[in-house]
Design a protein around this motif. Structure first.
Motif, PDB file in Angstrom:
ATOM      1  N   ASP A   1      42.369 -36.438  56.571  1.00 11.63           N
ATOM      2  CA  ASP A   1      41.154 -35.830  56.027  1.00 11.63           C
ATOM      3  C   ASP A   1      40.971 -34.384  56.490  1.00 11.63           C
ATOM      4  O   ASP A   1      39.929 -33.773  56.227  1.00 11.63           O
ATOM      5  CB  ASP A   1      39.917 -36.649  56.400  1.00 11.63           C
ATOM      6  CG  ASP A   1      39.679 -36.710  57.910  1.00 11.63           C
ATOM      7  OD1 ASP A   1      40.491 -36.148  58.672  1.00 11.63           O
ATOM      8  OD2 ASP A   1      38.672 -37.325  58.314  1.00 11.63           O
ATOM      9  N   LEU A   2      41.989 -33.829  57.170  1.00 16.40           N
ATOM     10  CA  LEU A   2      41.984 -32.443  57.642  1.00 16.40           C
ATOM     11  C   LEU A   2      40.814 -32.143  58.575  1.00 16.40           C
ATOM     12  O   LEU A   2      40.280 -31.027  58.594  1.00 16.40           O
ATOM     13  CB  LEU A   2      41.996 -31.462  56.462  1.00 16.40           C
ATOM     14  CG  LEU A   2      43.264 -31.487  55.600  1.00 16.40           C
ATOM     15  CD1 LEU A   2      43.211 -30.400  54.539  1.00 16.40           C
ATOM     16  CD2 LEU A   2      44.520 -31.325  56.453  1.00 16.40           C
ATOM     17  N   ALA A   3      40.408 -33.134  59.355  1.00 12.66           N
ATOM     18  CA  ALA A   3      39.386 -32.911  60.371  1.00 12.66           C
ATOM     19  C   ALA A   3      40.030 -32.314  61.619  1.00 12.66           C
ATOM     20  O   ALA A   3      41.162 -32.657  61.980  1.00 12.66           O
ATOM     21  CB  ALA A   3      38.695 -34.225  60.719  1.00 12.66           C
ATOM     22  N   LEU A   4      39.308 -31.393  62.257  1.00 13.44           N
ATOM     23  CA  LEU A   4      39.795 -30.759  63.477  1.00 13.44           C
ATOM     24  C   LEU A   4      39.188 -31.456  64.685  1.00 13.44           C
ATOM     25  O   LEU A   4      37.974 -31.659  64.756  1.00 13.44           O
ATOM     26  CB  LEU A   4      39.422 -29.276  63.492  1.00 13.44           C
ATOM     27  CG  LEU A   4      39.933 -28.446  64.680  1.00 13.44           C
ATOM     28  CD1 LEU A   4      41.453 -28.387  64.667  1.00 13.44           C
ATOM     29  CD2 LEU A   4      39.335 -27.045  64.639  1.00 13.44           C
TER      30      LEU A   4
ATOM     31  N   ASP B   1      49.605 -39.676  62.610  1.00 12.08           N
ATOM     32  CA  ASP B   1      49.377 -38.692  61.545  1.00 12.08           C
ATOM     33  C   ASP B   1      48.529 -37.509  62.007  1.00 12.08           C
ATOM     34  O   ASP B   1      48.032 -36.744  61.191  1.00 12.08           O
ATOM     35  CB  ASP B   1      48.723 -39.354  60.330  1.00 12.08           C
ATOM     36  CG  ASP B   1      47.379 -40.012  60.674  1.00 12.08           C
ATOM     37  OD1 ASP B   1      47.108 -40.227  61.872  1.00 12.08           O
ATOM     38  OD2 ASP B   1      46.615 -40.306  59.742  1.00 12.08           O
ATOM     39  N   ILE B   2      48.372 -37.335  63.314  1.00 11.28           N
ATOM     40  CA  ILE B   2      47.606 -36.211  63.852  1.00 11.28           C
ATOM     41  C   ILE B   2      48.578 -35.157  64.390  1.00 11.28           C
ATOM     42  O   ILE B   2      49.430 -35.459  65.225  1.00 11.28           O
ATOM     43  CB  ILE B   2      46.665 -36.644  64.986  1.00 11.28           C
ATOM     44  CG1 ILE B   2      45.804 -37.832  64.560  1.00 11.28           C
ATOM     45  CG2 ILE B   2      45.789 -35.474  65.418  1.00 11.28           C
ATOM     46  CD1 ILE B   2      44.962 -38.406  65.682  1.00 11.28           C
TER      47      ILE B   2
ATOM     48  N   ALA C   1      43.944 -20.758  70.389  1.00 10.45           N
ATOM     49  CA  ALA C   1      42.995 -21.847  70.121  1.00 10.45           C
ATOM     50  C   ALA C   1      43.087 -22.947  71.170  1.00 10.45           C
ATOM     51  O   ALA C   1      42.107 -23.638  71.445  1.00 10.45           O
ATOM     52  CB  ALA C   1      43.253 -22.423  68.733  1.00 10.45           C
ATOM     53  N   SER C   2      44.267 -23.109  71.775  1.00 11.50           N
ATOM     54  CA  SER C   2      44.476 -24.196  72.723  1.00 11.50           C
ATOM     55  C   SER C   2      44.250 -23.775  74.176  1.00 11.50           C
ATOM     56  O   SER C   2      44.602 -24.517  75.093  1.00 11.50           O
ATOM     57  CB  SER C   2      45.892 -24.758  72.575  1.00 11.50           C
ATOM     58  OG  SER C   2      46.870 -23.755  72.806  1.00 11.50           O
TER      59      SER C   2
ATOM     60  N   GLY D   1      43.839 -31.020  67.737  1.00  9.21           N
ATOM     61  CA  GLY D   1      44.460 -31.966  66.824  1.00  9.21           C
ATOM     62  C   GLY D   1      43.912 -31.818  65.419  1.00  9.21           C
ATOM     63  O   GLY D   1      42.714 -31.583  65.233  1.00  9.21           O
ATOM     64  N   VAL D   2      44.787 -31.928  64.428  1.00  6.76           N
ATOM     65  CA  VAL D   2      44.372 -31.941  63.025  1.00  6.76           C
ATOM     66  C   VAL D   2      44.704 -33.309  62.455  1.00  6.76           C
ATOM     67  O   VAL D   2      45.872 -33.701  62.394  1.00  6.76           O
ATOM     68  CB  VAL D   2      45.079 -30.840  62.207  1.00  6.76           C
ATOM     69  CG1 VAL D   2      44.652 -30.925  60.734  1.00  6.76           C
ATOM     70  CG2 VAL D   2      44.760 -29.461  62.777  1.00  6.76           C
TER      71      VAL D   2
END
Length: 369
Positions: free
Chosen positions: A338-341, A252-253, A326-327, A333-334
Motif C-alpha cells: 500500500d506504499l505506506a512509509l 514485502d517491506i 532519511a535513515s 520501511g516502505v
C-alpha cells in the motif's frame, strides 16, 4: 544563499531543471520538492521575466537593476522576487552544468539539493564503500554507487550465482551460474564504471575476526542475509569508528537504515529494532527458533530495487555532504502493498551496552559543509 556569495556576486544562470506553470489560481515555480507557489497574480509577470532574464549569466546587482528599471518593480518587491529564485535553488553558478560531463545529470540533482555539484562529486570520488553481500540488493547498490562516481568499492560475498538469483540479481546472466558473485559483479562494474576501483573478497559469512581483517572504509553497506550479521557489523563499526548502513527487505517491506555514525547517532543496539525470541521463556524461545529456522524470504525484484535505491540515496547524501539522510537515527520501511512509509526510532541510548562508552561528537550536519 550565503552572505559571502552575495558579496562576491558571481554571475549565475537559471538552472536547467527549472520550469514554470500555472494551475488554477496559482503559479508554480520549480516543481518537485522545492516548488514554490505564487498566489499573487501581480507578481507573476515580473517573476517570469526575471526567470527568463537569468537564461544568460547575470549578477545579483544586474538582476535587481533589471527589475527596477525594466520591470518597474519597487526595491522591496525586487528583493523578494530575487530571493524567490535563490531560496528555491533556481540559480546555479554560470558554469556549474556541463552537458558533456559524465555526471552532468547527477550534478543538476546536487545543485537542486542546494549543494555545489563539483564538491559532491569530488567527495564521492575520494570515498571507499565496503559492500557486504552481492545478491539482489547488493547488485543494485554496487551498480548505482559505481556509476555515480564512488571512487572505490570492496565487494565481499562467499556465494555463487544460482539460476534462481536471476529474477532480481540483474548484473548476472545465465552464463554466470556457478561463478562467485563478487567476481562476476566486479567484472560488470568495471565494464560500466572504469573509474571506480573495484576489489573483491570471496569468503564465508563474516564473523567478528574476519570483519576486523577487512579494509577500512568510509562506509560499510550491509545487504547480506546471514543470521546475526547486523549485530556483528554494528559492534565492529562502533569499535572501529566506521559508518555503516543496512539495506534489506522484510517479506514485502523495503527496509533501509539506520545510518550509524559512531559517536554521533544511535547504533543498531540502542533501540529494539527487530522482534526476537523471549529471553525469559526458554521453552517458547526454542520453539520460535525452530519455526524461524525454516524461513525462506520471498525475495522480489521490485522490493529489492526500492530498498537499494533509497539506501543509496542516503549513502550519497552522507558521503557527498548534501541534504540529510532519511535513515539518520531511523530505520525506514516502505510497505509495498500500500506504499505506506514506516519509521522506527534509532536515537542514541546513553545506556546502550554497545556504544555508551563512546563520547558523543558535536558537528554540523553533512549537508552544511
Amino acid at each position: 544563499m550565503s552572505s559571502s556569495s552575495r558579496t562576491i556576486d558571481a554571475p549565475r544562470v537559471l538552472a536547467p531543471y527549472v520550469r514554470i506553470g500555472v494551475q488554477g489560481e496559482t503559479l508554480y515555480l520549480g516543481f518537485g520538492s522545492l516548488q514554490q507557489a505564487v498566489n499573487d497574480p501581480t507578481l507573476w509577470r515580473p517573476l517570469v521575466r526575471l526567470t527568463a532574464y537569468f537564461r544568460a549569466p547575470r549578477t545579483r546587482a544586474e538582476a535587481l537593476t533589471f527589475l527596477r528599471d525594466v520591470c518597474r518593480v519597487r526595491e522591496p518587491v525586487a528583493q523578494a522576487l530575487l530571493l524567490t529564485l535563490e531560496s528555491g535553488n533556481c540559480l546555479v553558478r554560470a558554469h556549474a552544468y556541463d552537458p558533456a560531463d559524465r555526471y552532468s545529470r547527477h550534478a543538476l540533482f546536487y545543485e537542486l539539493s542546494g549543494a555545489q555539484a563539483e564538491q559532491v562529486q569530488r567527495r564521492l570520488a575520494e570515498a571507499h564503500v565496503l559492500l557486504l553481500g552481492c545478491g539482489g540488493i547488493g547488485n543494485l547498490l554496487a551498480a548505482t554507487l559505481a556509476t555515480a562516481g564512488v571512487g572505490e568499492l570492496t565487494l565481499v560475498d562467499g556465494d555463487h550465482v544460482e539460476l534462481s538469483n536471476l529474477t532480481r540479481q540483474f548484473l548476472f546472466t545465465e552464463a554466470d551460474v556457478g561463478l562467485p558473485k563478487a567476481e562476476v559483479l566486479a567484472r560488470e562494474l568495471r565494464r560500466r564504471a572504469s573509474g571506480c576501483s573495484v576489489r573483491t573478497i570471496v569468503g564465508s559469512a563474516p564473523d567478528a575476526e574476519s570483519l576486523r581483517a577487512l579494509p577500512e572504509a568510509d562506509l560499510i553497506l550491509v545487504s547480506a542475509d546471514s543470521a546475526g550479521i547486523t549485530g556483528l557489523v554494528n559492534a565492529h563499526c562502533v569499535d572501529s569508528g566506521q559508518v555503516w548502513l543496512n539495506a534489506c527487505y522484510v517479506n514485502d517491506i523495503a527496509v533501509w537504515g539506520p545510518l550509524v555514525i559512531p559517536g554521533e547517532t544511535g547504533c543498531w543496539d540502542c533501540q529494539a529494532l527487530t522482534a526476537r525470541p523471549p529471553m525469559d521463556d526458554p521453552e517458547l524461545a526454542e520453539l520460535i527458533s525452530s519455526v524461524n529456522g525454516r524461513y525462506q524470504a520471498p525475495s522480489n525484484g521490485p522490493v529489492n530495487m526500492l530498498a537499494s535505491s533509497l539506501a543509496v540515496m542516503d549513502v550519497l547524501r552522507h558521503l557527498g555532504g548534501f541534504g540529510v539522510p532519511a535513515s539518520r537515527n531511523r530505520r525506514m520501511g516502505v510497505w509495498t502493498h500500500d506504499l505506506a512509509l514506516d519509521t522506527q526510532s534509532a536515537e542514541r541510548d546513553p545506556g546502550c551496552p554497545t556504544c555508551a562508552s563512546i563520547r558523543p561528537v558535536t558537528q554540523e550536519p553533512q549537508g552544511a559543509r
